[in-house]
Design an enzyme around this catalytic site. Structure first.
Site, short mmCIF file in Angstrom:
data_model
loop_
_atom_site.label_atom_id
_atom_site.label_comp_id
_atom_site.label_asym_id
_atom_site.label_seq_id
_atom_site.Cartn_x
_atom_site.Cartn_y
_atom_site.Cartn_z
N SER A 63 0.86 -1.70 -0.18
CA SER A 63 -0.17 -0.17 -0.05
C SER A 63 0.21 1.26 -0.35
O SER A 63 1.85 1.45 0.54
CB SER A 63 -0.80 -0.20 1.13
OG SER A 63 -1.72 -1.03 1.34
N1 SAH Z 1 0.24 -5.54 3.92
C1 SAH Z 1 0.83 -5.98 2.46
C2 SAH Z 1 0.06 -5.91 1.57
C3 SAH Z 1 -1.20 -6.71 1.69
S1 SAH Z 1 -1.18 -7.07 -0.06
C4 SAH Z 1 2.28 -5.10 2.31
O1 SAH Z 1 2.34 -4.47 3.60
O2 SAH Z 1 2.94 -5.82 1.56
C5 SAH Z 1 -2.86 -8.66 0.31
C6 SAH Z 1 -2.65 -9.82 1.24
O3 SAH Z 1 -3.46 -10.36 0.86
C7 SAH Z 1 -1.55 -10.48 -0.88
O4 SAH Z 1 -0.50 -10.67 -0.22
C8 SAH Z 1 -2.98 -11.20 -0.62
O5 SAH Z 1 -2.09 -12.56 -1.06
C9 SAH Z 1 -3.58 -11.43 0.33
N2 SAH Z 1 -4.65 -12.25 1.00
C10 SAH Z 1 -5.39 -11.66 -0.26
N3 SAH Z 1 -6.64 -13.10 0.49
C11 SAH Z 1 -6.02 -13.70 1.72
C12 SAH Z 1 -6.45 -14.18 2.42
N4 SAH Z 1 -7.76 -15.23 2.24
N5 SAH Z 1 -5.96 -15.24 3.59
C13 SAH Z 1 -4.52 -14.30 4.09
N6 SAH Z 1 -3.91 -13.55 2.85
C14 SAH Z 1 -4.73 -13.23 1.72
#
Ligand code: SAH
Length: 208
Positions: A63
């Site tokens: 983000s």
């Molecule tokens: N906070 C992170 C960015 C997150 S992007 C950072 O600082 O880099 C969102 C993430 O959520 C992705 O890696 C994606 O694979 C994960 N995601 C999506 N659905 C999910 C689920 N059901 N359970 C766990 N993780 C999930």
């Protein structure tokens, strides 16, 4: 000697965070410390402190710094809390939480991302208060519940209400919620009752 990212990191904290209203000193200090350049693809390092999201591989994104700061500030951390984070991704937000809370339990559905984040945070950066699990965040991490805080960084169409059972009394949840149009929502548990506030519009990858 200071690395070449020191100045861009300080500028990011000043211009993108402080001047836009982020006030929590612990959040500002954490974001002034965590080396964001290590959490993105190597070819993009010169953009590490740009005012926007960036790709982290596996078609996921880290983000915008302001959003990371804003969501962390909304958690009202004092320093000792245990936090469930859903969507480890690169681990950047996990590091910011590890600097501002007590323990971070981070769940990620893509094994490669969880492994890379674990390697960077635990092995390279030496964090001892971040724990990683591969799985569906909707299920939380019952073994370590209840949590003082829960943070989602992927957006469910509707909040998975089962997670409220893993939130302690007085706890706070911050999550992007929505199908297409998403809003950041803050939930509080008081006297066993959940109350919610709708905040700004956001764009996150969907929770799968
Ligand atoms: N906070 C992170 C960015 C997150 S992007 C950072 O600082 O880099 C969102 C993430 O959520 C992705 O890696 C994606 O694979 C994960 N995601 C999506 N659905 C999910 C689920 N059901 N359970 C766990 N993780 C999930």
């Amino acid at each position: 000697m200071e690395d070449r990212f020191g100045q861009p990191r300080r500028d990011m904290v000043e211009r993108q965070l402080r001047q836009r209203g982020i006030r929590d000193q612990a959040v500002l200090a954490a974001m002034g410390k965590v080396p964001r350049e290590l959490f993105i693809e190597a070819g993009l390092r010169d953009s590490a402190y740009a005012d926007g999201p960036l790709p982290i591989g596996c078609r996921q994104t880290i983000s915008q710094p302001y959003i990371v700061a804003y969501m962390t500030e909304l958690l009202e951390l004092q320093g000792g809390e245990s936090v469930l984070e859903i969507g480890t991704g690169s681990g950047y937000q996990s590091a910011v939480l590890a600097e501002t809370a007590g323990r971070v339990y981070s769940v990620e559905v893509i094994p490669e991302l969880s492994a890379a984040a674990g390697d960077l945070l635990s092995t390279r950066l030496g964090y001892r208060n971040i724990f990683f699990r591969v799985g569906r965040g909707q299920e939380g991490w019952p073994e370590f519940a209840p949590f003082h805080r829960i943070l989602l960084t992927a957006a469910p169409a509707a909040f998975p209400a089962g997670l409220f059972a893993q939130l302690g009394e007085g706890g706070i949840v911050v999550a992007p919620v929505g199908d297409g149009e998403q809003r950041l929502i803050r939930y509080r548990k008081q006297g066993g009752v959940i109350r919610s506030d709708e905040l700004i519009g956001v764009v996150f990858v969907p929770l799968v």
